[in-house]
Design an enzyme around this catalytic site. Structure first.
Site, PDB file in Angstrom:
ATOM      1  CG  MET A  30      -1.912  -1.178   1.180  1.00  0.00           C
ATOM      2  SD  MET A  30      -3.476  -0.859   2.011  1.00  0.00           S
ATOM      3  CE  MET A  30      -2.914  -0.499   3.649  1.00  0.00           C
ATOM      4  CG  HIS A  37       7.091  -2.211   2.254  1.00  0.00           C
ATOM      5  ND1 HIS A  37       7.052  -1.118   3.096  1.00  0.00           N
ATOM      6  CD2 HIS A  37       5.853  -2.754   2.295  1.00  0.00           C
ATOM      7  CE1 HIS A  37       5.854  -1.002   3.615  1.00  0.00           C
ATOM      8  NE2 HIS A  37       5.098  -1.981   3.161  1.00  0.00           N
TER       9      HIS A  37
END
Ligand code: PAF
Length: 279
Positions: A30, A37
């Site tokens: 997101m 990430h």
């Protein structure tokens, strides 16, 4: 790195990858990317030939009182990070490419979505399962990468993939931690310096409890002691500290492998979650 926002050019780009015989890895996000990430991207690069990252702030996984509008959006900075990390394609769809007008379908993974974070966030995991299924169908990757930090999410996605016959690999990537053991999370930025220092009590209590449980101690007593230690260290409230089966997420009163400890606790206004294996 190509940045694509519409399904037709996405399909064209993916067709080129497939024509070249490339193994496609998907890293769904997101946005508001951090080192956790980037570890997913690194793993995807190690295991695949072409990495597709997605950035979509998915409205259906936000509940009442969870501020979708306040969610950090920094696409230019995220895109620069992804490009530097060697991502081939960024799928940043406009909302209608995920939820077209009249959209009416929801995926709900029963049971496994109910406890832990599902108890505090009703409907959240339906939104996650739905958008992830959409991304799987849109990209049709050979492998998709998710962090073990959100272990319940990972378990739900694995169950959904089995139930709905998605046959690509679902790869769980171990949690990235600061040197003192605190799991990386975009929420850590909300902690004051003093709260950040106190927050180390969470991984410490969890690791101590995991060792004691694996050593054969009484599970209920060990968990109660660990909670007390966290409260004494400055945590305001503990939503859960539980031993669960690592595959089904069923609660374990006694230590039976595969087992995992799960915790969610509030430091000031910040809710931190974490989990580790017990073995
Ligand atoms: O973990 C996340 O960032 C999201 O829940 C995901 C998997 C990208 C779905 O929106």
């Amino acid at each position: 790195m190509q940045i694509v926002r519409q399904l037709d050019p996405l399909r064209d780009a993916l067709a080129e990858f497939r024509k070249a015989g490339l193994k496609i890895g998907l890293v769904p996000t997101m946005g508001a990317l951090h080192a956790g990430h980037m570890r997913l991207v690194e793993m995807a690069r190690e295991q695949c030939d072409a990495v597709v990252a997605s950035i979509f702030v998915n409205p259906t996984q936000f509940g009442e009182g969870e501020d979708l509008d306040a969610y950090p959006r920094q696409e230019a900075a995220d895109a620069a990070l992804l490009e530097a990390a060697g991502v081939e394609l960024l799928w940043a769809p406009t909302p209608d490419q995920i939820y077209p007008s009249g959209y009416a379908t929801k995926i709900s993974v029963a049971g496994i979505s109910d406890g832990l974070c599902g108890a505090a966030r009703p409907g959240h995991f339906d939104g996650v399962a739905t958008v992830v299924a959409k991304l799987f169908n849109q990209i049709r990757p050979d492998a998709a990468f998710f962090g073990e930090k959100d272990y319940q999410q990972l378990a739900i996605i694995r169950r959904m993939a089995r139930d709905l016959d998605f046959t690509h690999d679902i790869v769980g990537v171990p949690t990235v931690r600061d040197p003192d053991g605190l799991a990386l999370s975009s929420r850590n930025a909300y902690l004051t310096e003093a709260q950040r220092a106190d927050a180390v009590a969470l991984p410490q209590a969890m690791q101590g409890a995991a060792r004691a449980i694996a050593g054969g101690g009484d599970v209920a007593t060990i968990l109660a002691d660990a909670k007390e230690r966290m409260l004494a260290a400055g945590f305001r409230k503990i939503d859960y500290l539980e031993l669960r089966n690592a595959d089904t997420l069923a609660v374990l009163d006694d230590f039976i492998e595969p087992a995992r400890l799960f915790v969610a606790a509030h430091m000031g206004h910040t809710r931190l979650i974490d989990n580790i294996p017990v073995s």
